[in-house]
Write a protein that holds these residues in place. Structure first.
Motif, PDB file in Angstrom:
ATOM      1  N   ARG A   1      -2.267   8.859  -2.217  1.00  0.00           N
ATOM      2  CA  ARG A   1      -3.097   9.549  -1.233  1.00  0.00           C
ATOM      3  C   ARG A   1      -4.578   9.314  -1.497  1.00  0.00           C
ATOM      4  NH1 ARG A   1       0.894  13.682  -1.983  1.00  0.00           N
ATOM      5  NH2 ARG A   1      -0.468  14.750  -3.460  1.00  0.00           N
ATOM      6  N   TYR A   2      -4.951   9.300  -2.757  1.00  0.00           N
ATOM      7  CA  TYR A   2      -6.356   9.067  -3.122  1.00  0.00           C
ATOM      8  C   TYR A   2      -6.800   7.662  -2.724  1.00  0.00           C
ATOM      9  CZ  TYR A   2     -10.167   7.713  -6.250  1.00  0.00           C
ATOM     10  OH  TYR A   2     -11.330   7.198  -6.763  1.00  0.00           O
ATOM     11  N   LEU A   3      -5.977   6.653  -3.016  1.00  0.00           N
ATOM     12  CA  LEU A   3      -6.330   5.276  -2.671  1.00  0.00           C
ATOM     13  C   LEU A   3      -6.364   5.084  -1.156  1.00  0.00           C
ATOM     14  CD1 LEU A   3      -4.221   3.316  -5.321  1.00  0.00           C
ATOM     15  CD2 LEU A   3      -6.684   3.737  -5.328  1.00  0.00           C
TER      16      LEU A   3
ATOM     17  N   ASN B   1       0.808  -1.222   0.000  1.00  0.00           N
ATOM     18  CA  ASN B   1       0.000   0.000   0.000  1.00  0.00           C
ATOM     19  C   ASN B   1       0.840   1.270   0.000  1.00  0.00           C
ATOM     20  OD1 ASN B   1      -2.429  -1.461   0.086  1.00  0.00           O
ATOM     21  ND2 ASN B   1      -2.319  -1.634   2.315  1.00  0.00           N
ATOM     22  N   SER B   2       2.155   1.138   0.032  1.00  0.00           N
ATOM     23  CA  SER B   2       3.024   2.308   0.034  1.00  0.00           C
ATOM     24  C   SER B   2       3.160   2.860  -1.385  1.00  0.00           C
ATOM     25  CB  SER B   2       4.404   1.937   0.582  1.00  0.00           C
ATOM     26  OG  SER B   2       5.091   1.083  -0.321  1.00  0.00           O
TER      27      SER B   2
ATOM     28  N   LEU C   1      -9.640   3.915   0.887  1.00  0.00           N
ATOM     29  CA  LEU C   1      -9.606   2.712   1.711  1.00  0.00           C
ATOM     30  C   LEU C   1     -10.058   3.015   3.141  1.00  0.00           C
ATOM     31  CD1 LEU C   1      -8.864  -0.267   2.063  1.00  0.00           C
ATOM     32  CD2 LEU C   1      -6.520   0.446   2.528  1.00  0.00           C
ATOM     33  N   GLN C   2      -9.591   4.118   3.684  1.00  0.00           N
ATOM     34  CA  GLN C   2      -9.992   4.487   5.035  1.00  0.00           C
ATOM     35  C   GLN C   2     -11.489   4.776   5.107  1.00  0.00           C
ATOM     36  OE1 GLN C   2      -7.444   7.786   5.991  1.00  0.00           O
ATOM     37  NE2 GLN C   2      -5.684   6.477   6.513  1.00  0.00           N
TER      38      GLN C   2
ATOM     39  N   ASN D   1     -17.737   0.347   6.531  1.00  0.00           N
ATOM     40  CA  ASN D   1     -18.023  -1.043   6.877  1.00  0.00           C
ATOM     41  C   ASN D   1     -18.094  -1.241   8.387  1.00  0.00           C
ATOM     42  OD1 ASN D   1     -18.058  -1.729   4.185  1.00  0.00           O
ATOM     43  ND2 ASN D   1     -15.893  -2.333   4.145  1.00  0.00           N
ATOM     44  N   THR D   2     -17.220  -0.554   9.106  1.00  0.00           N
ATOM     45  CA  THR D   2     -17.232  -0.666  10.567  1.00  0.00           C
ATOM     46  C   THR D   2     -18.538  -0.130  11.142  1.00  0.00           C
ATOM     47  OG1 THR D   2     -14.839  -0.401  10.595  1.00  0.00           O
ATOM     48  CG2 THR D   2     -15.999  -0.065  12.676  1.00  0.00           C
ATOM     49  N   ALA D   3     -19.037   0.967  10.566  1.00  0.00           N
ATOM     50  CA  ALA D   3     -20.270   1.558  11.061  1.00  0.00           C
ATOM     51  C   ALA D   3     -21.477   0.671  10.762  1.00  0.00           C
ATOM     52  CB  ALA D   3     -20.468   2.943  10.444  1.00  0.00           C
ATOM     53  N   GLN D   4     -21.442  -0.021   9.595  1.00  0.00           N
ATOM     54  CA  GLN D   4     -22.584  -0.847   9.206  1.00  0.00           C
ATOM     55  C   GLN D   4     -22.561  -2.210   9.866  1.00  0.00           C
ATOM     56  OE1 GLN D   4     -22.538  -0.965   4.944  1.00  0.00           O
ATOM     57  NE2 GLN D   4     -23.187   1.172   4.703  1.00  0.00           N
TER      58      GLN D   4
END
Length: 580
Positions: free
Chosen positions: A526-528, A30-31, A532-533, A539-542
């Motif tokens: 930076r966009y990816l 991811n870097s 992703l975040q 997903n965490t909220a749902q």
């Protein structure tokens, strides 16, 4: 012999990258290195570079995409060649970005990169094709398509950059040329001209200037001019085809003139901005901007700027001698940008737009929005041609004019076909308060024609409409151009004080293209990362319970990798010495 590099597509079963812990391996993927590999390195088309190599059976070339990737990484990070080679040899991120997963794989001598640059330069000189520029544009076009970046709105800005040359005064430059002429001569000619060259060979050219100690410059320039003219005549039969002789010829014509067989020195005001600035860089020029003098080149950058884009990318890099006008750079860039993208709107500052770009803008159907306009601001108490709405036809010629009061009239060519004229009906104008107050530009014509005339040229019409759009933008607080200055800064950031470590327009262009390509990769990363975040948070909220179970669940891949590593690399068995 040219051969494409497909080796990186075959991922080895085990590698040094796989030896990393799971957390570090994902971090590597991811870097910037992972983004560079996937979204730049894998998109490089090596086929156009085949012209650089022999087509007969011979030793295969070092992979072109490796060499191109290294050139761009060098520029984007401001590395020297030694730093470049060290990072390629030992930095796992750099090696991963170039498709290598094993340390020590793909080693080559640094001189291979020098030969590659030489071939690229020769291709540019002989055929006028910059293969690195073509590779950058093809990769960028693929990135634009892959990420769905809208290209209808783009912005452009220029910046002064310097090549790796010393700043010289007139005397120092001329003495430096004389010293190189002396080194060009063979032994016999060097002996015969030894006494004449002696005053200019005591140390380097700067020492000669230092020894002048406040003396008048004029007599020194006159002596140098007479000596150069003598050398030009006497050395032409034997050295006329030498590059140094051509430099001598050019310098003499720029700083001196012959009047009745007498050499006279040109005044400083007579020197052109295109005069040679250094014998090491024959294409660099001089320009003053806002009271500051610059020696070198101008870089012109274009990028997307649609407000709906979450990601903006640099689409074009241009480099020219710094006495090149911005309007000329815009005119040269437009056909290429229109061919590669859906460009219909260009946002620039006041330096762009003019006689060179206006016809091309009209022909391609691109609207130019400027944040300011060259020249004086019009008198606010009077009407300006920009207050009239001029409509153009498909051929780019004015067809209709609408006055501020709303009267629409056709436009006709003048009698000599060099300008245009719009004729307004007098009864309608007499009811207009602007006409009554004496603010209208239209004036009475001939006595036989009671209509009011508004004459203008093609250039005046186009300039007035650019000013009109600029004023409308200011009223709408719409300035899409401003952010391009941050892009310019990011591209020149690897080069302190905007001075590049290379000379010549071609090498300066290649360095800036490489820096722009790396800047695009960083933007994509930076966009990816942001996307992703955002997905993780959503997903965490749902599904908070499912996400927690996914995090705690063991992964199959580390188990599989361990299994195959043990299968093909079994643990050695050690026996005690007593058993031997």
């Amino acid at each position: 012999m040219f051969k494409k590099n497909h080796h990186h597509l075959q991922i080895p079963l085990t590698s040094h990258v796989d030896d990393l812990p799971e957390k570090l391996r994902k971090r590597l993927e991811n870097s910037w290195a992972g983004v560079f590999y996937r979204d730049f390195f894998c998109r490089i088309n090596e086929a156009p570079f085949a012209v650089l190599y022999a087509d007969c059976p011979s030793r295969p070339n070092v992979p072109v995409n490796i060499l191109v990737g290294l050139e761009f990484l060098k520029a984007g990070n401001g590395w020297t060649d030694e730093e470049l080679y060290d990072n390629f040899s030992y930095d796992i991120q750099v090696r991963y970005a170039l498709g290598y997963r094993q340390l020590g794989e793909g080693d080559f001598d640094l001189r291979t990169l020098y030969y590659f640059r030489e071939r690229l330069s020769r291709q540019m000189q002989e055929n006028g094709v910059n293969l690195l520029d073509q590779a950058f544009e093809k990769v960028t076009d693929a990135q634009l398509e892959a990420f769905g970046v809208k290209t209808g709105k783009q912005r452009m800005d220029s910046v002064q950059v310097s090549s790796n040359i010393r700043q010289m005064g007139r005397v120092q430059l001329l003495v430096e040329v004389l010293q190189r002429v002396e080194r060009m001569l063979d032994e016999s000619d060097r002996e015969s001209y030894g006494e004449a060259f002696a005053p200019y060979l005591k140390g380097h050219a700067g020492h000669y200037v230092y020894r002048m100690k406040g003396e008048e410059v004029g007599p020194h320039l006159e002596r140098i001019g007479v000596f150069m003219q003598q050398l030009l005549v006497e050395l032409k039969p034997g050295y006329g085809n030498q590059a140094v002789y051509e430099v001598l010829e050019r310098v003499f014509s720029e700083h001196f003139k012959l009047e009745l067989s007498k050499v006279s020195v040109k005044a400083n005001t007579e020197l052109s901005a295109a005069c040679m600035q250094s014998p090491d860089d024959l294409e660099a020029t001089y320009r003053e901007k806002r009271g500051v003098g610059y020696r070198g080149y101008v870089a012109n950058l274009t990028e997307t700027c649609d407000p709906e884009n979450e990601l903006q990318l640099i689409t074009k890099v241009q480099v020219a001698p710094n006495n090149t006008d911005d309007d000329q750079l815009l005119a040269k860039a437009l056909p290429n940008l229109k061919e590669r993208s859906a460009l219909d709107e260009m946002n620039t500052d006041g330096g762009y737009g003019g006689s060179q770009s206006d016809p091309i803008l009209a022909q391609l159907g691109v609207t130019l929005f400027q944040s300011a306009i060259r020249g004086r601001n019009p008198d606010p108490d009077k009407l300006h041609l920009a207050d009239f709405d001029i409509q153009f036809g498909e051929d780019g010629k004015p067809r209709q004019v609408t006055c501020p009061a709303g009267q629409k009239v056709p436009v006709h060519p003048s009698s000599q076909q060099k300008s245009f004229v719009a004729r307004f009906e007098l009864p309608v104008c007499q009811e207009c308060p602007l006409f009554k107050d004496g603010k209208c530009l239209a004036q009475p014509g001939k006595q036989t024609d009671p209509r009011l005339r508004l004459p203008f040229t093609q250039a005046e019409a186009q300039a007035s409409q650019r000013r009109r759009r600029s004023q409308e933008n200011k009223q709408q607080t719409r300035n899409l151009r401003a952010a391009v200055e941050a892009t310019v800064r990011s591209v020149k950031l690897p080069f302190p004080e905007a001075q590049l470590p290379v000379r010549g327009q071609f090498r300066v262009t290649c360095m800036l293209i490489g820096s722009a390509a790396v800047a695009n990769v960083r933007r994509i990363q930076r966009y990816l990362r942001a996307r992703l975040q955002a997905e993780i948070q959503e997903n965490t909220a749902q599904n908070p319970q499912d996400c927690a179970s996914d995090i705690l669940a063991p992964s199959f891949w580390p188990f599989a990798r361990n299994f195959f590593m043990r299968l093909f690399n079994p643990t050695p068995v050690f026996f005690p010495l007593s058993a031997c």
